[in-house]
Each structure stands twice: as C-alpha cells, then as structure tokens.
Design a protein around this motif. Structure first.
Motif, short mmCIF file in Angstrom:
data_model
loop_
_atom_site.label_atom_id
_atom_site.label_comp_id
_atom_site.label_asym_id
_atom_site.label_seq_id
_atom_site.Cartn_x
_atom_site.Cartn_y
_atom_site.Cartn_z
N LEU A 64 0.81 -1.27 0.10
CA LEU A 64 -0.05 -0.09 0.01
C LEU A 64 0.92 1.37 -0.10
CD1 LEU A 64 -2.92 -1.20 2.49
CD2 LEU A 64 -3.03 -0.35 0.14
N ASN A 65 2.02 1.38 0.81
CA ASN A 65 2.81 2.50 0.97
C ASN A 65 3.54 2.48 -0.32
OD1 ASN A 65 2.06 2.79 3.57
ND2 ASN A 65 3.67 1.64 4.42
N ALA A 66 4.05 1.53 -1.14
CA ALA A 66 4.56 1.39 -2.34
C ALA A 66 3.86 1.95 -3.61
CB ALA A 66 5.46 0.16 -2.62
N SER A 67 2.43 1.66 -3.50
CA SER A 67 1.73 1.79 -4.77
C SER A 67 1.90 3.14 -5.17
CB SER A 67 0.25 1.48 -4.26
OG SER A 67 0.16 0.27 -3.89
N LEU A 174 -13.26 6.11 0.45
CA LEU A 174 -12.39 5.52 1.19
C LEU A 174 -12.18 4.12 0.87
CD1 LEU A 174 -13.33 7.37 4.56
CD2 LEU A 174 -11.37 7.67 3.31
N SER A 175 -13.18 3.46 0.58
CA SER A 175 -13.10 2.12 0.31
C SER A 175 -12.10 1.64 -0.73
CB SER A 175 -14.47 1.50 -0.25
OG SER A 175 -14.90 2.10 -1.33
N VAL A 184 -6.20 -8.98 -1.84
CA VAL A 184 -5.37 -7.83 -2.49
C VAL A 184 -5.97 -6.76 -2.45
CG1 VAL A 184 -3.92 -7.59 -4.34
CG2 VAL A 184 -4.31 -9.70 -3.80
N PRO A 185 -5.09 -5.57 -1.88
CA PRO A 185 -5.78 -4.26 -1.89
C PRO A 185 -5.96 -3.51 -3.29
CG PRO A 185 -3.95 -4.47 -0.23
CD PRO A 185 -3.90 -5.84 -1.08
N TYR A 186 -6.77 -2.62 -3.60
CA TYR A 186 -7.05 -2.04 -4.55
C TYR A 186 -6.13 -1.42 -5.23
CZ TYR A 186 -12.15 -3.14 -4.35
OH TYR A 186 -13.29 -3.74 -4.29
N ILE A 190 -4.28 -1.21 -9.02
CA ILE A 190 -4.28 -0.41 -10.06
C ILE A 190 -2.87 0.12 -10.34
CG2 ILE A 190 -4.98 2.22 -10.05
CD1 ILE A 190 -7.27 1.61 -8.22
N THR A 191 -2.21 0.33 -9.54
CA THR A 191 -0.77 0.53 -9.98
C THR A 191 0.01 -0.63 -10.71
OG1 THR A 191 -0.46 1.73 -7.73
CG2 THR A 191 1.64 0.89 -8.99
#
Length: 370
Positions: A64-67, A174-175, A184-186, A190-191
């Motif tokens: 998430l931080n790297a995206s 926010l979702s 797996v986070p969105y 996307i990235t």
C-alpha cells in the motif's frame, strides 16, 4: 570493380545498432535482477530479526505504501527517458488530494467523478510543464522547479491552514484505499495495471520507442523525423495524469489531507527511478525497474521502522543508493560505448566488409598504376 555494401544493422529504440541494443537490454536485465536480489536479501534479513515483518498486515502495508510511489515513478520514467525531469509531481499529488477532498467533502460524490477530476487537474499541470519545456524550450529543471513552488503556494492559499478529515470523505472513495479483491488491496492492483500498460506501450509500439530515441540522441531523432516536441509534451501529460491519479489514491489511502501532503516526494520519486536503472541522461530504463526501485526504497523505510532505527538513516541510505545508481549508469554507459566501438572496428576489419573491400580495391588500382 563494383563493391556491394552490407545493409546497416537494425537499430534499437535508442538508435544503437542491434547488437548494442541487445547488450543494453542484457545490462538492464542484470540491473533489475540485482535490485530484486537486494530486495529479497533485505526482506529475509529483516524477517530473521523480526518475524512479524512478513505478517499479512505487514506485507499489505508495504504494498500500500509503495503503490503511490510506484505510480509516480512510472510517469517519471517516461519523462526521464526523454532527457527531462519532472520535479512537480509531489506538489501535484498534494494539490489534487486537497482539491478533490474539498470537492467531495460532505457529499456522496461518485468515485469516478473524483478520479476524473483528479486526473484532469494533473493533466493541466502536466500541460503547463510540457508546453514550457517542449515548445518554449525552457530547461526542464527550471520549469518543474518553478511549477513546484507555484503549486505549493497555490495549495497553501487554498487550504488556509485547514485540513480535510477522513470523516468528511465519502465511504465510496475511502473504500478504494481500504478495500480489495481476494485479500489484495485495490491500490497495488491499480498500480500494477497502469505499470503493465505503460511498459507494454513503450516496448511494443513505435511511438513508445520514440521516447527512447529522443533520450538517446535528440539530433538523430530529429533527423529521423520523430516529432520531438509532441513526444516530450506527451511525456509530461502522462506524468501529470498519473500524479493526479496518485493524488486521488492518496486521499483514498489516508483520508486526512493537509496543505503539505506529499511534500518532498519529488526527490524520492526521482531517486526511485534512477535506482531502478533509468539513466538520468535519458534513453535507457524501464518502468519495471523504476517500480522495483520504488519498492526497494519503500521497503527500506519499513525495515527501519521495524528495527526502530532513526528515520534520518532512510534519507541517508536513499542518498547513497542514488549516488551508487548514477555511478553504475556511468560505468554501464562507458562499457556499452566501448563494446559498440569494438564491434564497429571488428566489422570494418572483417573480410568482405565495406571498408575491407574498399581497401582491397585501392591496392589493386595502385598496382596497375605502377
């Protein structure tokens, strides 16, 4: 006597002969594999020191931080391969996050509307940078440094000390920062999709390879009929659009936005790109390498937090990696130049080569005259 010259070697996207292109690809592949290897060693060593580092939540946090950083690095790569730079991306992210946050605050605005608005603001910023660099021919460093301060000043003027809180942002936005598909986070999804699309375009389309040709030799690109100004403008538009998208993702990820959001990220983005193997002198590099560079820098930051090391060392390590990357780029450039020179010399000396044939014809003529 008639001498038949050999057809020239096929040129790569940077104007180098086919053999030189293959050598550059080999060196780039080795560079990317070395970054991946360093990343694996770093993760394994940290996990041994703290087994919780590779917990499910820990891995999610890293990606998430790297995206957002990877997304910015992809856009920056297109600019850097054309021998330019965009120092305004961090400011664009902050501006977009605050403006979009203000627009959707206290409403039920659709996520698509927020994304279109954010990308539109980023495109406008990229258009200003691109026009000044490509058509007005102002140095990219001067232009983007100027727009960096202009956007920051505009952002502080709009914010006036206020901030956007997560409670004011619609749940639909926010979702995007908290939800995912099959665990797996969105944001990473996307990235990765954007990275694959841009990487495929640069590699597989002639217009994409023209960016490398411009960075390799602007004069040769001009003689080849490549529309340099349009390509450079396009590079800044893509960088601006991705920075705008990153601003929306920033809002979705953190919810709370202040006036100096993403302040200083421009240098981190450039560092990630260069560490990832994209030559600061242009013409060489891939978005995949830039993504690995961004992931490496993000992982280093997470490792230092887990090991409770002073955050100062993250900046110091980033600076050392940047210096090492530039030094390696210079060494690789010299190595490729020597290899191409050696190939050219051997080809000219080989039997049947145009140079050798001409030399032989000259010798015969001299014998007749004597």
């Amino acid at each position: 006597m008639t001498v038949l010259a050999e057809s020239p070697a096929r040129s790569g996207p940077d104007g180098a002969p086919g053999g030189g292109r293959r050598l550059v690809d080999l060196l780039l592949r080795a560079r990317e594999l070395s970054i991946f290897g360093a990343l694996v060693v770093l993760v394994v060593a940290t996990t041994i020191a703290n087994p919780r580092f590779l917990s499910e939540q820990g891995v999610k946090d890293i990606f998430l931080n790297a995206s957002i950083l990877v997304l910015l690095a992809v856009g920056q790569t297109i600019v850097v391969v054309t021998r330019n730079i965009d120092l305004s991306v961090g400011s664009v992210v902050g501006l977009v996050a605050f403006l979009v946050g203000s627009f959707v605050s206290g409403t039920e605005t659709n996520l698509l509307v927020a994304v279109v608005l954010g990308v539109g603001i980023g495109l406008a910023c990229g258009l200003v940078n691109g026009l000044l660099v490509s058509f007005c021919r102002v140095p990219a460093l001067v232009v983007t440094l100027g727009t960096l301060y202009v956007i920051q000043g505009l952002q502080y003027r709009i914010a006036q000390g206020e901030q956007i809180s997560a409670s004011e942002v619609p749940d639909g936005i926010l979702s995007l920062g908290t939800g995912g598909v099959l665990g797996v986070p969105y944001l990473p999804i996307i990235t990765v999709v954007v990275m694959l699309l841009v990487g495929y375009y640069l590699r597989s389309y002639s217009s994409g390879r023209e960016f490398y040709a411009i960075g390799s030799s602007p004069e040769a690109a001009r003689l080849a009929g490549i529309p340099i100004r349009r390509r450079v403008l396009t590079a800044y538009l893509v960088s601006g659009a991705l920075a705008g998208l990153a601003g929306v993702l920033w809002l979705a990820r953190f919810g709370t936005v202040v006036a100096d959001a993403a302040n200083g990220w421009e240098l981190t983005v450039v560092s990630a790109v260069v560490v990832g193997g994209v030559a600061i002198t242009g013409g060489v590099g891939t978005v995949y390498g830039a993504a690995l560079g961004a992931l490496l820098l993000t992982t280093i930051g997470s490792v230092l937090v887990v090991l409770k090391v002073n955050s100062f060392w993250q900046q110091a390590i980033t600076g050392v990696l940047l210096l090492l990357a530039i030094s390696v780029d210079r060494l690789l450039e010299l190595r490729v130049a020597r290899a191409l020179k050696s190939r050219t010399r051997h080809s000219a000396d080989a039997p049947g080569a145009p140079g050798a044939a001409k030399a032989g014809a000259g010798t015969v003529t001299k014998g007749k005259d004597s």
